[in-house]
Design an enzyme around this catalytic site. Structure first.
Site, PDB file in Angstrom:
ATOM      1  NE  ARG A 240     -22.682   9.899 -17.052  1.00 24.98           N
ATOM      2  CZ  ARG A 240     -23.060   9.168 -18.100  1.00 24.98           C
ATOM      3  NH1 ARG A 240     -22.182   8.762 -18.991  1.00 24.98           N
ATOM      4  NH2 ARG A 240     -24.330   8.851 -18.277  1.00 24.98           N
ATOM      5  CG  ASP A 264     -16.795   8.402 -25.467  1.00 23.25           C
ATOM      6  OD1 ASP A 264     -16.636   9.011 -26.536  1.00 23.25           O
ATOM      7  OD2 ASP A 264     -17.903   7.975 -25.079  1.00 23.25           O
ATOM      8  CD  GLU A 269     -19.444  14.538 -21.173  1.00 20.42           C
ATOM      9  OE1 GLU A 269     -18.448  13.810 -21.133  1.00 20.42           O
ATOM     10  OE2 GLU A 269     -20.585  14.129 -21.488  1.00 20.42           O
ATOM     11  CG  HIS A 301     -20.762  11.112 -23.812  1.00 19.19           C
ATOM     12  ND1 HIS A 301     -20.833  11.610 -22.530  1.00 19.19           N
ATOM     13  CD2 HIS A 301     -21.378   9.907 -23.767  1.00 19.19           C
ATOM     14  CE1 HIS A 301     -21.472  10.748 -21.758  1.00 19.19           C
ATOM     15  NE2 HIS A 301     -21.815   9.705 -22.484  1.00 19.19           N
TER      16      HIS A 301
HETATM   17  P1  NAD Z   1     -23.996  -0.936 -14.450  1.00 16.88           P
HETATM   18  O1  NAD Z   1     -24.846  -0.346 -13.386  1.00 16.88           O
HETATM   19  O2  NAD Z   1     -24.470  -2.134 -15.188  1.00 16.88           O
HETATM   20  O3  NAD Z   1     -22.571  -1.295 -13.826  1.00 16.88           O
HETATM   21  C1  NAD Z   1     -21.859  -0.445 -12.966  1.00 16.88           C
HETATM   22  C2  NAD Z   1     -20.974  -1.338 -12.113  1.00 16.88           C
HETATM   23  O4  NAD Z   1     -20.174  -0.465 -11.308  1.00 16.88           O
HETATM   24  C3  NAD Z   1     -21.774  -2.248 -11.160  1.00 16.88           C
HETATM   25  O5  NAD Z   1     -21.292  -3.565 -11.252  1.00 16.88           O
HETATM   26  C4  NAD Z   1     -21.503  -1.640  -9.783  1.00 16.88           C
HETATM   27  O6  NAD Z   1     -21.484  -2.611  -8.745  1.00 16.88           O
HETATM   28  C5  NAD Z   1     -20.123  -1.038  -9.995  1.00 16.88           C
HETATM   29  N1  NAD Z   1     -19.782  -0.029  -9.016  1.00 16.88           N
HETATM   30  C6  NAD Z   1     -20.608   0.800  -8.327  1.00 16.88           C
HETATM   31  N2  NAD Z   1     -19.881   1.562  -7.487  1.00 16.88           N
HETATM   32  C7  NAD Z   1     -18.590   1.181  -7.647  1.00 16.88           C
HETATM   33  C8  NAD Z   1     -17.379   1.590  -7.041  1.00 16.88           C
HETATM   34  N3  NAD Z   1     -17.351   2.526  -6.088  1.00 16.88           N
HETATM   35  N4  NAD Z   1     -16.237   0.993  -7.439  1.00 16.88           N
HETATM   36  C9  NAD Z   1     -16.255   0.027  -8.392  1.00 16.88           C
HETATM   37  N5  NAD Z   1     -17.373  -0.411  -8.988  1.00 16.88           N
HETATM   38  C10 NAD Z   1     -18.512   0.169  -8.622  1.00 16.88           C
HETATM   39  O7  NAD Z   1     -23.661   0.253 -15.446  1.00 16.88           O
HETATM   40  P2  NAD Z   1     -23.159   0.132 -16.959  1.00 16.88           P
HETATM   41  O8  NAD Z   1     -24.331   0.019 -17.868  1.00 16.88           O
HETATM   42  O9  NAD Z   1     -22.088  -0.895 -17.038  1.00 16.88           O
HETATM   43  O10 NAD Z   1     -22.552   1.585 -17.172  1.00 16.88           O
HETATM   44  C11 NAD Z   1     -21.393   2.022 -16.479  1.00 16.88           C
HETATM   45  C12 NAD Z   1     -21.248   3.512 -16.679  1.00 16.88           C
HETATM   46  O11 NAD Z   1     -20.937   3.745 -18.067  1.00 16.88           O
HETATM   47  C13 NAD Z   1     -22.545   4.292 -16.436  1.00 16.88           C
HETATM   48  O12 NAD Z   1     -22.631   4.695 -15.112  1.00 16.88           O
HETATM   49  C14 NAD Z   1     -22.425   5.473 -17.356  1.00 16.88           C
HETATM   50  O13 NAD Z   1     -21.937   6.546 -16.589  1.00 16.88           O
HETATM   51  C15 NAD Z   1     -21.376   5.049 -18.382  1.00 16.88           C
HETATM   52  N6  NAD Z   1     -21.885   5.035 -19.761  1.00 16.88           N
HETATM   53  C16 NAD Z   1     -21.217   5.727 -20.711  1.00 16.88           C
HETATM   54  C17 NAD Z   1     -21.654   5.711 -22.021  1.00 16.88           C
HETATM   55  C18 NAD Z   1     -20.929   6.446 -23.126  1.00 16.88           C
HETATM   56  O14 NAD Z   1     -21.488   6.624 -24.204  1.00 16.88           O
HETATM   57  N7  NAD Z   1     -19.698   6.873 -22.919  1.00 16.88           N
HETATM   58  C19 NAD Z   1     -22.800   4.984 -22.356  1.00 16.88           C
HETATM   59  C20 NAD Z   1     -23.452   4.267 -21.358  1.00 16.88           C
HETATM   60  C21 NAD Z   1     -22.987   4.297 -20.065  1.00 16.88           C
END
Ligand code: NAD
Length: 338
Positions: A240, A264, A269, A301
């Site tokens: 994000r 990305d 954005e 994105h």
């Molecule tokens: P997820 O919930 O499976 O994993 C997130 C991880 O971050 C978890 O292991 C959690 O414990 C950890 N976390 C939480 N707070 C934290 C902190 N303060 N410091 C370090 N780690 C921390 O989520 P995911 O499916 O892996 O997605 C991650 C992020 O990717 C989403 O939040 C979303 O914003 C982003 N995303 C982007 C796209 C894109 O197209 N660019 C697509 C999907 C998701």
């Protein structure tokens, strides 16, 4: 209770590919689908009529003000067709009795592979090489890269996407250091090591962000953390935009403290991404400055944007809506937000 065919799902920020994939998936459900190109926000919410379900994406603004109007108009469910939910006021949803669901995981590999694409492009400069060769310029000057093999990759957040990313990087022969609130035992078994955040920042050649955006992680990349990184570090953000303080990365790039930046996602954005602004005058000077650096790569994105991911997103979203609207507990437990 309404039958499924009586239930209307209104999509905001709907693009042609949303219509294609959701219409196809809906053959198995039979909801009434309605698509709006505009994003959801205070400017449009008063026009929502006769709909029980609102389906939103990453840049829709589901604020308390919007939620109050939706609830008054009889909307019962807000279905996010994405994983992140920082754009939804969950407290307000609870207050007004709206159910909220999301797609916690669809194709984590799609996002992880895009993060790798950013790394490889920035490193080996294939985008520049392509343009150069098309101009019959076959010189290699300025295209020098580095071996990823043996380099240290710092991963912040090893959930679904971070985990997939770690595995790819291990396959490249990299040393993978990670920070997460919870260590993933499977990854540790494969050779990923967990460390305090600052240690990861200090030792990584490439830092890749895969944690959610929240109060703890907003501007995780800031003047202090940048100053602790290796000179010439590569920073990759497919998570994000708000994880990065844009002004400080611009300063870091100008000082060559940051050697490469691949994003990305971008903090502002919502005014830019998913739109064709090729004939417009962009008013956002920060994105223009970022795009002017030769060592910055911006994609709009698109990390999630694979056919497999869109198929999964459509099926999971409609299944969430089906279960919530028929009073069943969600089979995908992590999908329920409120
Ligand atoms: P997820 O919930 O499976 O994993 C997130 C991880 O971050 C978890 O292991 C959690 O414990 C950890 N976390 C939480 N707070 C934290 C902190 N303060 N410091 C370090 N780690 C921390 O989520 P995911 O499916 O892996 O997605 C991650 C992020 O990717 C989403 O939040 C979303 O914003 C982003 N995303 C982007 C796209 C894109 O197209 N660019 C697509 C999907 C998701």
């Amino acid at each position: 209770m309404d039958t499924v065919t009586d239930i209307k799902v209104s999509f905001f920020s709907a693009k042609p590919y949303d219509k294609t994939f959701f219409s196809e998936a809906n053959k198995a459900y039979g909801f009434q689908l309605e698509f709006f190109e505009t994003h959801l926000g205070p400017h449009i919410v008063n026009l929502v009529e006769n709909t029980q379900v609102v389906c939103v994406f990453v840049n829709d603004k589901v604020t308390a003000e919007v939620i109050k109007v939706l609830a008054a108009k009889g909307v019962k469910i807000i279905a996010l067709r994405c994983a992140g939910f920082n754009n939804v006021d969950l407290g307000a949803c609870k207050e007004y009795g709206l159910k909220v669901c999301r797609v916690p995981a669809y194709s984590p590999e799609a996002v992880a592979e895009h993060a790798v694409a950013l790394i490889m492009t920035l490193n080996r400069k294939t985008h520049k090489a392509h343009n150069r060769v098309r101009e019959q310029n076959f010189s290699l000057n300025g295209l020098l890269g580095f071996d990823l093999h043996g380099k240290t990759i710092g991963v912040v957040g090893t959930g679904n996407i971070g985990q997939a990313f770690c595995k790819i990087m291990l396959g490249f022969g990299c040393k993978v250091m990670a920070f997460d609130l919870i260590a993933n035992k499977d990854l540790e078994g494969m050779g990923v090591t967990y460390h305090p955040l600052m240690e990861v920042f200090e030792q990584a050649d490439v830092v890749s962000l895969h944690c959610p955006l929240n109060d703890q992680t907003r501007h995780l990349i800031n003047p202090t953390t940048i100053s602790r990184m290796k000179k010439g570090v590569m920073i990759i953000n497919t998570s994000r935009g708000g994880l990065i303080d844009t002004q400080s990365v611009i300063k870091g790039l100008k000082a060559a403290q940051i050697g490469y930046l691949g994003i990305d996602v971008y903090e502002q954005e919502d005014k830019l991404f998913f739109k064709d602004l090729s004939s417009d005058i962009i008013q956002d000077d920060e994105i223009q400055r970022l795009m002017s650096f030769p060592n910055v790569l911006v994609t709009a994105h698109q990390a999630f944007f694979t056919a497999e991911a869109l198929t999964e997103i459509a099926h999971i979203t409609l299944n969430n809506v089906l279960e919530l609207s028929t009073g069943k507990p969600l089979s995908n437990k992590a999908a329920l937000l409120a």
